[in-house]
Each structure stands twice: as C-alpha cells, then as structure tokens.
Write a protein that holds these residues in place. Structure first.
Motif, mmCIF file in Angstrom:
data_model
loop_
_atom_site.group_PDB
_atom_site.id
_atom_site.type_symbol
_atom_site.label_atom_id
_atom_site.label_comp_id
_atom_site.label_asym_id
_atom_site.label_seq_id
_atom_site.Cartn_x
_atom_site.Cartn_y
_atom_site.Cartn_z
ATOM 1 N N ALA A 33 0.830 -1.206 0.000
ATOM 2 C CA ALA A 33 0.000 0.000 0.000
ATOM 3 C C ALA A 33 0.867 1.259 0.000
ATOM 4 O O ALA A 33 0.566 2.247 -0.684
ATOM 5 N N HIS A 34 1.965 1.231 0.760
ATOM 6 C CA HIS A 34 2.829 2.412 0.806
ATOM 7 C C HIS A 34 3.596 2.580 -0.506
ATOM 8 O O HIS A 34 3.783 3.715 -0.977
ATOM 9 N N ALA A 35 4.036 1.483 -1.103
ATOM 10 C CA ALA A 35 4.712 1.573 -2.399
ATOM 11 C C ALA A 35 3.791 2.190 -3.451
ATOM 12 O O ALA A 35 4.213 3.038 -4.254
ATOM 13 N N LEU A 36 2.518 1.791 -3.448
ATOM 14 C CA LEU A 36 1.550 2.362 -4.384
ATOM 15 C C LEU A 36 1.338 3.849 -4.113
ATOM 16 O O LEU A 36 1.244 4.657 -5.044
ATOM 17 N N ASP A 37 1.264 4.213 -2.840
ATOM 18 C CA ASP A 37 1.108 5.614 -2.457
ATOM 19 C C ASP A 37 2.277 6.440 -2.993
ATOM 20 O O ASP A 37 2.099 7.532 -3.551
ATOM 21 N N MET A 38 3.494 5.911 -2.841
ATOM 22 C CA MET A 38 4.682 6.639 -3.281
ATOM 23 C C MET A 38 4.747 6.778 -4.792
ATOM 24 O O MET A 38 5.078 7.841 -5.321
ATOM 25 N N VAL A 39 4.450 5.694 -5.521
ATOM 26 C CA VAL A 39 4.590 5.760 -6.972
ATOM 27 C C VAL A 39 3.513 6.647 -7.576
ATOM 28 O O VAL A 39 3.769 7.373 -8.555
ATOM 29 N N LYS A 40 2.314 6.644 -7.009
ATOM 30 C CA LYS A 40 1.253 7.520 -7.507
ATOM 31 C C LYS A 40 1.588 8.990 -7.249
ATOM 32 O O LYS A 40 1.334 9.849 -8.089
ATOM 33 N N GLY A 90 8.568 -7.988 4.873
ATOM 34 C CA GLY A 90 7.537 -7.845 3.844
ATOM 35 C C GLY A 90 8.025 -6.903 2.765
ATOM 36 O O GLY A 90 8.737 -5.927 3.056
ATOM 37 N N PHE A 91 7.662 -7.188 1.513
ATOM 38 C CA PHE A 91 8.086 -6.357 0.380
ATOM 39 C C PHE A 91 6.858 -5.782 -0.322
ATOM 40 O O PHE A 91 5.925 -6.520 -0.655
ATOM 41 N N GLY A 92 6.874 -4.482 -0.552
ATOM 42 C CA GLY A 92 5.863 -3.821 -1.364
ATOM 43 C C GLY A 92 6.501 -3.343 -2.657
ATOM 44 O O GLY A 92 7.559 -2.705 -2.633
ATOM 45 N N ILE A 93 5.872 -3.650 -3.789
ATOM 46 C CA ILE A 93 6.426 -3.322 -5.102
ATOM 47 C C ILE A 93 5.335 -2.642 -5.923
ATOM 48 O O ILE A 93 4.220 -3.162 -6.034
ATOM 49 N N ALA A 94 5.651 -1.465 -6.474
ATOM 50 C CA ALA A 94 4.664 -0.737 -7.266
ATOM 51 C C ALA A 94 5.339 -0.135 -8.492
ATOM 52 O O ALA A 94 6.416 0.459 -8.399
ATOM 53 N N LEU A 95 4.676 -0.283 -9.640
ATOM 54 C CA LEU A 95 5.187 0.211 -10.918
ATOM 55 C C LEU A 95 4.113 1.056 -11.583
ATOM 56 O O LEU A 95 2.951 0.646 -11.684
ATOM 57 N N ARG A 96 4.489 2.253 -12.013
ATOM 58 C CA ARG A 96 3.597 3.110 -12.796
ATOM 59 C C ARG A 96 4.434 3.796 -13.863
ATOM 60 O O ARG A 96 5.408 4.469 -13.543
ATOM 61 N N ASP A 97 4.000 3.648 -15.118
ATOM 62 C CA ASP A 97 4.820 4.124 -16.245
ATOM 63 C C ASP A 97 6.212 3.502 -16.102
ATOM 64 O O ASP A 97 6.317 2.288 -16.016
ATOM 65 N N TYR A 98 7.257 4.296 -16.023
ATOM 66 C CA TYR A 98 8.607 3.764 -15.840
ATOM 67 C C TYR A 98 9.154 4.075 -14.450
ATOM 68 O O TYR A 98 10.353 4.025 -14.228
ATOM 69 N N ARG A 99 8.247 4.382 -13.507
ATOM 70 C CA ARG A 99 8.627 4.663 -12.123
ATOM 71 C C ARG A 99 8.408 3.415 -11.267
ATOM 72 O O ARG A 99 7.340 2.792 -11.341
ATOM 73 N N LEU A 100 9.397 3.080 -10.456
ATOM 74 C CA LEU A 100 9.348 1.875 -9.642
ATOM 75 C C LEU A 100 9.623 2.230 -8.186
ATOM 76 O O LEU A 100 10.537 3.009 -7.887
ATOM 77 N N ALA A 144 2.452 18.361 2.754
ATOM 78 C CA ALA A 144 2.540 18.859 1.379
ATOM 79 C C ALA A 144 3.401 17.910 0.545
ATOM 80 O O ALA A 144 4.325 17.279 1.051
ATOM 81 N N ILE A 145 3.124 17.834 -0.744
ATOM 82 C CA ILE A 145 3.852 16.911 -1.601
ATOM 83 C C ILE A 145 5.323 17.278 -1.669
ATOM 84 O O ILE A 145 6.194 16.391 -1.742
ATOM 85 N N ASP A 146 5.657 18.554 -1.631
ATOM 86 C CA ASP A 146 7.070 18.946 -1.649
ATOM 87 C C ASP A 146 7.785 18.456 -0.396
ATOM 88 O O ASP A 146 8.975 18.112 -0.451
ATOM 89 N N TRP A 147 7.091 18.409 0.721
ATOM 90 C CA TRP A 147 7.667 17.898 1.968
ATOM 91 C C TRP A 147 7.965 16.406 1.818
ATOM 92 O O TRP A 147 9.024 15.931 2.228
ATOM 93 N N LEU A 148 7.060 15.661 1.201
ATOM 94 C CA LEU A 148 7.263 14.230 0.995
ATOM 95 C C LEU A 148 8.410 13.957 0.036
ATOM 96 O O LEU A 148 9.051 12.907 0.118
ATOM 97 N N ARG A 149 8.676 14.880 -0.846
ATOM 98 C CA ARG A 149 9.730 14.676 -1.842
ATOM 99 C C ARG A 149 11.105 15.103 -1.337
ATOM 100 O O ARG A 149 12.080 15.020 -2.080
ATOM 101 N N THR A 150 11.182 15.542 -0.092
ATOM 102 C CA THR A 150 12.462 15.910 0.514
ATOM 103 C C THR A 150 12.938 14.758 1.387
ATOM 104 O O THR A 150 12.244 14.366 2.335
ATOM 105 N N PRO A 151 14.095 14.156 1.096
ATOM 106 C CA PRO A 151 14.561 12.988 1.866
ATOM 107 C C PRO A 151 14.759 13.320 3.341
ATOM 108 O O PRO A 151 15.283 14.371 3.696
#
Length: 313
Positions: free
Chosen positions: A79-86, A165-175, A229-236
């Motif tokens: 679920a988290h992998a899908l959240d991140m890739v979306k 446990g492993f979560g795997i999500a692919l959208r377009d060419y993003r993994l 905010a999405i910019d906050w999530l995109r900051t490591p």
C-alpha cells in the motif's frame, strides 16, 4: 523506527560488500525467467521471493538468521509503495502523514518494525525480467552502503529481525520498493486501538520464547498525523520515535525498590506472561506507541519487540 546501528566486528566483510553483492546479484538474476510480458501483479510474489533469497544470502554472510515473509508486512508495504509511486515521491511518511510503525500497527500488527524504501524513476524496460533486475539493483544499492551512511545496510543485517515484507509498485517507468522488517517475539492479547484521552488501558500477552527476558517498556506520545505537502514528501529525511518516552519498569518482588523508590508496574511471570497498565497521559488528542524491550539472554543488548499504536481523540 529509523535504522539503528549495532556494533559489527566484520569490517573486512563490509569492505568487501560490493564485490560479494555483485556475485549475489548475478546469482539472483540467473534465476529470473529470460523473457516475459509486462510486469504485473501476478509477478509480485516471484519478485518478492527473488529479493528474499538475495537478502537471506546477505544475512547468512553476516552470520545472522534468515527472514521469513510476513503477509501483513507485505500488504502494508504494498500500500505504501503504491502511495509513493502515484504521488511520485520517496518517503517513510505517507500522503496521510503516517509513519511506518503507524501503518503496520493500525493494520493489525503488534511487532517492532524498521523500514527501507527505494525508488527508480526511469527503468530500462517493463518486462517481468527487467523490473525484477531493477528491484535487485535497488536492494543491492542499500546493502552495499558503507559507514557512516549505512543505515539501510544495518537494517538488512539487523540480527533481531525475524520476518520481512516487500511492497512493489510500478507506474509508467517509475518503480518503488518498500521493505518492512519485523521482529516477532510476543503474542498479544486483544487490545483496543482507540481510547479516550487520559484513559488507562491494559497491555498483556506472552513471550513466544519464555527464556527471553523482558527488560521494561516505553510509552511514546505524538500528535495526530496530518497530510503533508507533496514537496515535503519529496524531501529525503529519516524517521524515528518521538522524544521523552515514559518508562515502565518491571515490577519488583516485595521489599525491593528501584533507586527512585518505585516498585515497577510491568508484571512478568515465569511462564512468559506479562501485563502492564498503560496511562494515556495527555489531555490533547494524539497517538501513543507502546514499545516492549526484550533480551534473548543477559549477554546480548536489549531490543524493541513491539510498536503498538493507540489513537486518542
């Protein structure tokens, strides 16, 4: 909880990690089907098992036990992998503001966990073979980290993990890949996940191995999560437990006291059963996380065995 480094005496092994991992990489890739259609949900179990074999080979070289797949951890990680890739981000936080141990606990988990996350933005191809090779490369990049920036590596070889446990999500060419490492050492009695403010709840259960030693517990408080905010999530950034936990001490026999005069409230029986009242002490709404600390024997350090989250509103 953010990766916790432990003393490792195998410096030579770590220095040779990249060479060793390259050999494992080739071994794992040799087990993948040579061709295939576009990677889809049906390919996820095979990809998980491929990464698990690689991970357990790494752990064997480090002299620590292998891990088993945990179905709940796989579901939460997926679920988290899908959240991140979306959302096109890489973070230990989700779009709802929850951290890894929140997600695992409110999905029904009781155990202590650690999380590794990884991403690729432009994978070379979308076949099952190509995606699995990319997953191997993503995992290998974490395993081959070197001190002092080797938190992912330390999580992979942490000796007190038992499952993953492993979560795997692919959208377009993003993994995206989410790895949740689990420490299963206790069985908990049914517990409420929501409670009134300043209530007292009872946490009870038993050790899976009665020879293990309960050293105490900690209760952490933090504010209710809010969507960032999405910019906050995109900051490591790394994650961790809140500061200043309340300490719950093991109850002492009659006529014995701790140096502060306390007798302790965490009851531990010889058969491995335990019971402790937990005061949800703040007037404000928030989340409480209850962490039980164990030792496998007196010669080893203590380690967390639970991260039980309770929501108060």
């Amino acid at each position: 909880m953010s990766p916790t480094a432990i003393p490792i005496s195998r410096r030579t092994f770590l220095q040779a990690g990249a060479v060793f991992a390259a050999g494992l990489n080739n071994l794992a890739q040799a087990q993948i089907a040579t061709e295939g259609a576009r990677f889809n949900d049906e390919d996820i179990p095979t990809a998980r098992n491929t990464v698990l074999k690689l991970l357990n080979a790494e752990r064997a070289s480090a002299g620590v036990p292998p891990l088993k797949l945990d179905e709940l951890a796989c579901q939460v990680a997926e679920a988290h992998a899908l959240d991140m890739v979306k959302g096109q981000f890489l973070s230990h936080w989700g779009t709802d503001g929850r951290k890894p141990y929140h997600r695992y606990s409110f999905a029904g988990g009781i155990d202590a966990i650690q999380e590794n996350v990884s991403s690729l933005e432009n994978i070379e191809a979308l076949t099952a073979k190509a995606v699995t090779v990319s997953l191997i490369d993503m995992h290998t990049s974490m395993y081959t980290e070197t001190p002092p920036k080797d938190g992912h590596h330390q999580t992979i070889i942490y000796p007190y993990h038992t499952h993953v446990g492993f979560g795997i999500a692919l959208r377009d060419y993003r993994l995206r890949m989410d790895q949740i490492y689990v420490s299963k050492y206790v069985l908990l009695d049914p517990i409420q996940r929501r409670a009134a403010r300043q209530a007292t709840i009872i946490v009870s259960g038993r050790l899976l191995n009665r020879t293990h030693i309960i050293k105490g517990a900690q209760v952490y408080y933090e504010s209710l999560p809010t969507p960032p905010a999405i910019d906050w999530l995109r900051t490591p950034r790394s994650y961790g437990m809140p500061e200043d936990p309340v300490q719950l001490l093991v109850k002492l026999p009659a006529d014995y006291y701790y140096v502060n005069g306390a007798k302790g409230t965490l009851e531990v029986r010889r058969d491995g059963r335990f019971r402790v009242p937990v005061n949800l002490f703040r007037r404000e709404p928030g989340l409480y996380t209850i962490m039980l600390w164990l030792k496998r024997n007196e010669k080893e350090p203590s380690f967390p065995a639970t991260q039980i989250c309770i929501r108060c509103e």
